[in-house]
Write a protein that holds these residues in place. Sequence first.
Motif, short mmCIF file in Angstrom:
data_model
loop_
_atom_site.label_atom_id
_atom_site.label_comp_id
_atom_site.label_asym_id
_atom_site.label_seq_id
_atom_site.Cartn_x
_atom_site.Cartn_y
_atom_site.Cartn_z
N SER A 103 0.93 -1.54 -0.42
CA SER A 103 0.14 0.19 -0.24
C SER A 103 0.64 1.68 -0.13
CB SER A 103 -1.02 -0.25 1.37
OG SER A 103 -0.47 0.84 1.99
N SER A 150 1.24 -2.94 -2.07
CA SER A 150 0.79 -2.24 -2.99
C SER A 150 2.23 -2.26 -3.81
CB SER A 150 0.27 -1.44 -2.66
OG SER A 150 1.25 0.30 -2.91
N SER A 162 -2.03 -3.50 -6.74
CA SER A 162 -2.19 -3.52 -5.47
C SER A 162 -2.99 -5.33 -5.57
CB SER A 162 -3.30 -2.70 -4.34
OG SER A 162 -4.48 -2.62 -5.68
#
Length: 232
Positions: free
Chosen positions: A29, A71, A82
């Motif tokens: 992420s 991610s 992702s």
Amino acid sequence: MLTRLNKQSFSLRTLVIAASKYTAIISLSIVAITSQALASETVNAEPAKAKAELKTKLSHLISYSASFSQSISDATGKELQSSSGKLTLKTPNQLRWETELPDETLLIADGTTVWNVDPFVEQITVMHQHTITQNNPLMLLVSDDEQQWSSVEVKKLKSGFLVNSNDENANIVSLVIEFNGNVLSRLQSTDRQEQKSLLVFSDIKQNQDIDASQFIFEVTDSYIIDDQRTQQ
């Protein structure tokens, strides 16, 4: 612990941690880690002392299972990919990476062999594990091999440790390992193409019993097998 390695899905995807680009045991992420940001977080500590502290911390990590969000971003910080799934580790050198979204994939490293499974096309790529894990700082999580440790430098950060590879052939050039107390909570890596990857873990179970079957893949007749071990 993994999406298709040859597509950087480990890890590692990445492990994790891709056969040619092991940013899989690892991407997530999006946190673009710049050298300036890392430098500003570095705590003054002798490298040998930082390495010894990390080795001690990881020596207590015998097994590990967790859900992950992942991610991957490019050098500019733009998110490229992702995914989410589950990671299972057990020392020495055993790993299971399952991606659930956006596609189901499975990678199992049993200590000697890597099984990269694509259920959608029912194909399995089989590789020698050492060809994927050599010169990869991610393997410090599940290996106490002194050769692995001698090829990296370690710096203490406020939130964990920064591991830099000294090997010019390493696919993962830097790795940030973060802990919540003694529990592994996050991994961030940068590869040679300056792509950034982040794994954030949840539902963590550390040092609990893990069934040996988690690191065994039963091949069925319906699967096509691409065995690359003879080529390697």
